[in-house]
Design a protein around this motif. Structure first.
Motif, short mmCIF file in Angstrom:
data_model
loop_
_atom_site.label_atom_id
_atom_site.label_comp_id
_atom_site.label_asym_id
_atom_site.label_seq_id
_atom_site.Cartn_x
_atom_site.Cartn_y
_atom_site.Cartn_z
N THR A 25 18.05 -7.43 7.70
CA THR A 25 17.18 -6.87 6.65
C THR A 25 17.36 -7.67 5.36
N THR A 26 18.62 -7.95 5.02
CA THR A 26 18.89 -8.71 3.79
C THR A 26 18.31 -10.11 3.88
N LEU A 27 18.50 -10.74 5.04
CA LEU A 27 18.01 -12.11 5.22
C LEU A 27 16.48 -12.17 5.06
N ILE A 28 15.83 -11.19 5.66
CA ILE A 28 14.36 -11.19 5.59
C ILE A 28 13.91 -10.91 4.16
N ARG A 29 14.61 -9.95 3.53
CA ARG A 29 14.23 -9.60 2.16
C ARG A 29 14.39 -10.81 1.24
N ASN A 39 26.93 -18.53 35.39
CA ASN A 39 26.20 -18.65 34.13
C ASN A 39 24.73 -18.25 34.29
N LEU A 40 24.28 -17.56 33.29
CA LEU A 40 22.91 -17.06 33.32
C LEU A 40 22.20 -17.43 32.03
N LEU A 41 20.90 -17.53 32.13
CA LEU A 41 20.10 -17.76 30.93
C LEU A 41 19.34 -16.47 30.65
N LEU A 42 19.67 -15.90 29.51
CA LEU A 42 18.97 -14.67 29.10
C LEU A 42 17.72 -15.09 28.34
N ILE A 43 16.58 -14.75 28.91
CA ILE A 43 15.29 -15.14 28.30
C ILE A 43 14.69 -13.91 27.63
N ILE A 44 14.61 -13.97 26.32
CA ILE A 44 13.98 -12.85 25.61
C ILE A 44 12.70 -13.36 24.97
N PRO A 45 11.56 -12.89 25.43
CA PRO A 45 10.32 -13.38 24.84
C PRO A 45 10.19 -12.91 23.39
N VAL A 46 9.78 -13.84 22.54
CA VAL A 46 9.52 -13.47 21.14
C VAL A 46 8.02 -13.20 21.05
N TYR A 78 16.73 -6.95 19.86
CA TYR A 78 16.27 -6.48 18.55
C TYR A 78 16.01 -7.68 17.63
N SER A 79 16.95 -8.63 17.67
CA SER A 79 16.81 -9.81 16.82
C SER A 79 15.56 -10.61 17.17
N ALA A 80 15.24 -10.63 18.47
CA ALA A 80 14.04 -11.36 18.90
C ALA A 80 12.79 -10.74 18.26
N SER A 81 12.82 -9.42 18.11
CA SER A 81 11.68 -8.77 17.45
C SER A 81 11.58 -9.22 16.00
N ILE A 82 12.74 -9.34 15.36
CA ILE A 82 12.76 -9.80 13.97
C ILE A 82 12.27 -11.25 13.91
N LEU A 83 12.71 -12.05 14.88
CA LEU A 83 12.25 -13.45 14.92
C LEU A 83 10.74 -13.50 15.05
N GLY A 84 10.22 -12.61 15.89
CA GLY A 84 8.77 -12.57 16.10
C GLY A 84 8.04 -12.27 14.80
N LEU A 85 8.54 -11.30 14.07
CA LEU A 85 7.89 -10.94 12.80
C LEU A 85 7.99 -12.08 11.80
N GLU A 86 9.19 -12.68 11.75
CA GLU A 86 9.41 -13.78 10.81
C GLU A 86 8.52 -14.97 11.18
#
Lengths: 231, 702
Positions: free
Chosen positions: B316-320, B389-396, B425-433
């Motif tokens: 929140t602070t970073l985005i603000r 090892n796995l690759l976690l893919i989170i769509p933005v 959750y962070s991916a959602s923030i990345l999407g908005l940003e």
């Protein structure tokens, strides 16, 4: 697969769950319950293996959230499922995969949780939750009352076929474990089965458990009880 | 009857009385001699000199002598008078002797019991409590040789045998006694100590025992005969009966006399206390275990919640503060300690944290089932890279579509599964940003496109100049224009609809990396970029920077043609640079080779471009026409020899090597060329003309 409710009785500590669906023999797939440990209830495109696997995590002392997250990580079909994990404390973690058909959703309450998909409407879930909360009595009767309330609202939009109820008390000794595998009115039939048969073992469950453990017949007990009561 | 204890006081009193009784018995030739206690109208045998001789039926013909109010000596003798006389003679001191001995006996029992209960039972908190208690009682109490500890089960409302001494577990574990049933049940209900020293009373007490329990009790009994005396007392805690202890004596003379009963009245409360303590300890242990589990669970949940809240606050602070995607990524990495990279939809990395060379996307990533599914359902997926090892893919996800991927390289064993929710959750923030940035970029591009159109049409006005300034386009800076024509196969793995976007992003990224200010936009199917340099910059330095920029452009993984116009001073001269850049693109098309063309390094090509084609053809014909005709007629290739000779700047050795001919052959061919074209290749003017004709010939035939 339609709706289910899982709960922990605040008074007795017993874990119980009930499910109904337009899917034959739903009780064979879900829920998985272990006394003093918790409940795993999977529906949607059911992955029955999640039950026993999740139970090992709960037995290790993982919380509902941890267990749910780990199960989801290991299940490639997570978006097809609905999954409730209730832990030792009665706390629930629920996941509704995006690929479940509407109407779908879940409610987490105090020591209980409700989930459903392909519902006629989300009112089914609210009816189930409210009825459970407002009903008094043994957990199995509260669960059945909740299921009947959901059934009355409309339940599964595809129709009805099967229902099941399980309440675990002592490990290895089924307490309440009834299934209706194929019926036009599975929830009502489930309730009838319970009502008509609870006197057989449920009402004298602990006497039965004791008798089994002691290696004697329950009838002996019954006779002595009758004698004690002057019957 | 004999005492079982070897306690010294007991030994002493027993020995004394046995000796005394024996002496009397022998001396007066008694058939039987015993000491009885009269208690509640019942007589209890305390000592008998010879148990073999004692028969209860004999008591009818026995003689009695009351020693005190409570104690009676009974004996059978042919001539009892002598013994009676003896007793009468001793009547003054016998009561004292008996009371004293019995008190000593009682004291010994009490002391043993209290000591053993205190020493041996107080510290017992495991399941052996019951058996130990029974053992202590049986060992300490005269007559007791077997016993049962029954616990009340609230669920079954029955007394079940928890432990038994002198009983077979296989049978006694099946005994379930109802309250009020038999002696144990009555003891439980009445909360009273009960003693049965009389066979009749005992039978009556056990009358209510159910047939099954009776059968089981008989089967369980290991003693040689049924009990002759029974003592049972309740275990009471807080007014509630928790269980019952039953002690039995199986010998013929078994009896629990007054003193034992008195002792047991006192012991009973102490045993209850010990049992309560034992239960409390077990309850405490259970509660402690429960608390430990609760604490662990609470701690785990708290940690995760704290992490979630921390990340939420940080993001929140970073985005603000408009800190951007890189800072968001750094925060995510610090919270999860998982190597992560944020790719755009073209798989161009936007930002990374904690990654190294091994953290790359697998080949044909977008063709994997997991990536495709992730795009379709807009939810995270796991792609297995190797055995652990796995690759976690989170769509933005942007406005209704996937605009990128947050990829995390995780180890199956060490990854905290709950951290996945943080990344999601962070991916959602990345999407908005990202959407915010995209919106800004699109607005800039749009604005820039408008300004660019005005420049092209020489439509300069105050508003436009102000807008340009807002876009950081300084009126007095150096400018060069880049025109980029892109192909559709930008990357084999990327859909062609992304080609233009890919070019623009790639250009923007290259400009950012090389610290070149500028803006990128679309114009008539091409991408156009302004590259600006501060007015105070050294032109040579700018040239070097552009050279490096061109080298970077060459790395672009696509079929593109890039034309770069001349460097112009002043905003209003952008138009000229743009025209240059377009000409460069035309030249690239003409040359059919090469990717980048800088106007300033283009030599005379851009001059030739502006000449009439016929005129150029005439020039070539004037200077090379005869040689071309000769080659055609004689089927020779002297023109090629001439070109190689020109290209190698009259160097004979290089020319012969290039043509793989002997130098005499080259001499001969040069002489022929000079003859056909009527020129002297040693003449500078002829050489220049031929060189120019060769250049134009190439220009025309490329």
């Amino acid at each position: 697969m339609t709706y289910s409710i899982v709960a922990k009785c605040k008074e007795t500590g017993l874990f119980g769950a009930a499910v109904t669906s337009c899917f034959p023999g739903i009780g064979a797939y879900s829920p998985t319950i272990k006394a003093n440990i918790g409940i795993i209830a999977s529906q949607g495109w059911v992955n029955p293996a999640l039950g026993p696997i999740g139970m090992t995590y709960l037995e290790e002392g993982k919380t509902a959230n941890e267990t749910l997250n780990t199960l989801l990580m290991k299940d490639p079909g997570r978006e097809l499922r609905q999954l409730i994990v209730m832990d030792h404390f009665g706390n629930s973690a629920v996941y509704t995969g995006v690929e479940n058909d509407d109407a779908k959703g879940h409610i987490i309450g105090d020591q209980f949780a409700v989930q459903g998909n392909i519902l006629t409407s989300l009112d089914v879930l609210y009816a189930v939750a409210e009825t459970f909360e407002n009903t008094k009595g043994p957990i199995q009767e509260r669960l059945l009352a909740a299921m009947l309330a959901g059934d009355e609202i409309g339940g599964d939009s595809r129709g009805k076929q099967a229902a099941a109820i399980k309440v675990a008390a002592e490990e290895g000794f089924p307490y309440v474990d009834f299934r209706v595998d194929d019926s036009p009115e599975p929830v009502q039939e489930l309730y009838s089965i319970y009502k008509n048969n609870k006197h057989v073992l449920i009402d004298q469950y602990y006497e039965w458990v004791n008798a089994v453990k002691a290696g004697i017949k329950l009838e002996d007990h019954q006779a002595s009880m009758n004698k004690e009561r002057g019957l | 009857m004999t005492f079982k204890h070897s306690n010294s006081e007991q030994q002493h009193s027993r020995h004394y009385f046995n000796e005394l009784l024996r002496e009397w018995s022998v001396h007066f030739q008694l058939e039987h001699l015993s000491l009885w206690e009269c208690l509640n109208k019942q007589r209890h045998c305390i000592w008998v000199v010879d148990s073999k001789l004692f028969k209860k039926t004999d008591t009818e013909r026995a003689s009695h002598f009351s020693v005190t109010e409570n104690y009676v000596v009974t004996f059978i003798a042919d001539k009892p008078e002598a013994f009676l006389a003896h007793l009468r003679k001793q009547r003054h001191w016998l009561p004292i002797l008996f009371e004293s001995a019995l008190a000593s006996q009682q004291y010994a029992i009490n002391r043993t019991l209290w000591r053993e209960l205190t020493d041996d039972l107080v510290s017992v908190f495991d399941g052996s409590f019951y058996e130990k208690l029974l053992n202590i009682l049986i060992d300490s109490i005269p007559s007791a040789d077997s016993g049962l500890f029954l616990l009340y089960n609230q669920r079954t409302r029955k007394l079940a045998v928890r432990s038994g001494i002198g009983f077979d577990q296989e049978y006694y574990q099946k005994i379930q006694i109802a309250p009020t049933e038999s002696i144990a049940g009555t003891t439980f209900t009445k909360q009273e100590l009960l003693v049965f020293n009389d066979e009749g009373a005992l039978c009556k007490g056990m009358e209510s025992l159910s047939p099954d329990n009776k059968r089981l009790l008989i089967q369980a009994n290991k003693m040689s005969q049924p009990p002759h005396a029974v003592l049972s007392f309740p275990i009471i805690n807080d007014g509630r009966t928790l269980g019952v202890v039953v002690l039995q004596g199986s010998s013929d003379k078994a009896c629990f006399p007054h003193e034992v009963v008195t002792t047991m009245y006192h012991i009973m409360d102490y045993v209850s206390l010990l049992f309560g303590r034992y239960q409390n300890h077990r309850d405490t242990q259970k509660t402690k275990r429960e608390l430990e589990i609760t604490y662990r669970a609470l701690r785990t949940e708290h940690k995760q919640l704290q992490k979630t809240l921390d990340l939420y606050n940080i993001l929140t602070t970073l985005i603000r503060n408009n800190k951007g995607i890189k800072e968001i990524m750094r925060a995510m990495y610090e919270m999860t300690l998982t190597p992560i990279t944020y790719y755009d939809e073209l798989l161009l990395p936007i930002a990374s944290c904690g990654t190294n060379n091994s953290h790359v996307l697998p080949e044909n990533f977008l063709k994997t089932r997991e990536a495709r599914y992730s795009i379709r359902v807009k939810k995270w997926q796991l792609l297995k890279l190797d055995h652990e090892n796995l690759l976690l893919i989170i769509p933005v996800v942007g406005a209704e579509k996937v605009i990128g991927f947050l990829c995390a390289w995780i180890n199956e064993q060490t990854f905290n599964d709950s951290d996945r929710t943080l990344l999601e959750y962070s991916a959602s923030i990345l999407g908005l940003e990202s959407m915010k940035r995209q919106a800004i970029d699109n607005t800039k591009r749009q604005l820039f496109g408008d300004i660019f159109e005005q420049i092209i049409s020489n439509n300069f006005n105050e508003t436009m100049l102000q807008q340009a300034k807002n876009l950081d386009l300084n009126e007095k800076d150096f400018y060069t224009v880049l025109v980029c024509e892109y192909g559709h196969d930008v990357s084999s793995s990327i859909n062609e609809k992304f080609a233009s976007e890919a070019c623009m992003k790639w250009l923007e990224q290259a400009m950012r990396e090389m610290s070149i200010k500028g803006l990128v936009t679309h114009r008539r199917g091409n991408i156009v970029a302004f590259l600006s340099f501060p007015s105070e910059s050294d032109k040579r330095a700018i040239d070097q920077k552009l050279t490096r920029f061109c080298a970077r452009m060459n790395q672009f993984p696509s079929h593109i043609k890039v034309g770069i116009g001349r460097l112009e001073l002043g905003f209003i001269r952008i138009n000229q640079s743009y025209n240059d850049a377009k000409q460069c693109i035309r030249l690239l098309h003409k040359k059919k080779s090469g990717k980048i063309y800088r106007f300033s390094s283009g030599g005379i090509d851009h001059l030739l471009m502006n000449h009439d084609s016929d005129e150029l053809h005439l020039f070539v014909d004037d200077h090379l026409g005869l040689l071309l005709e000769y080659d055609v007629q004689k089927n020779k290739d002297l023109l090629h020899t001439l070109f190689v000779y020109l290209e190698n700047n009259r160097n004979l050795q290089k020319t012969t090597e290039a043509l793989s001919i002997h130098h005499n052959t080259l001499y001969y061919r040069i002489s022929q060329i000079e003859q056909i074209l009527s020129v002297k290749l040693s003449s500078t003017e002829d050489w220049m003309n031929l060189a120019m004709a060769w250049k134009i010939y190439q220009f025309l035939h490329d």
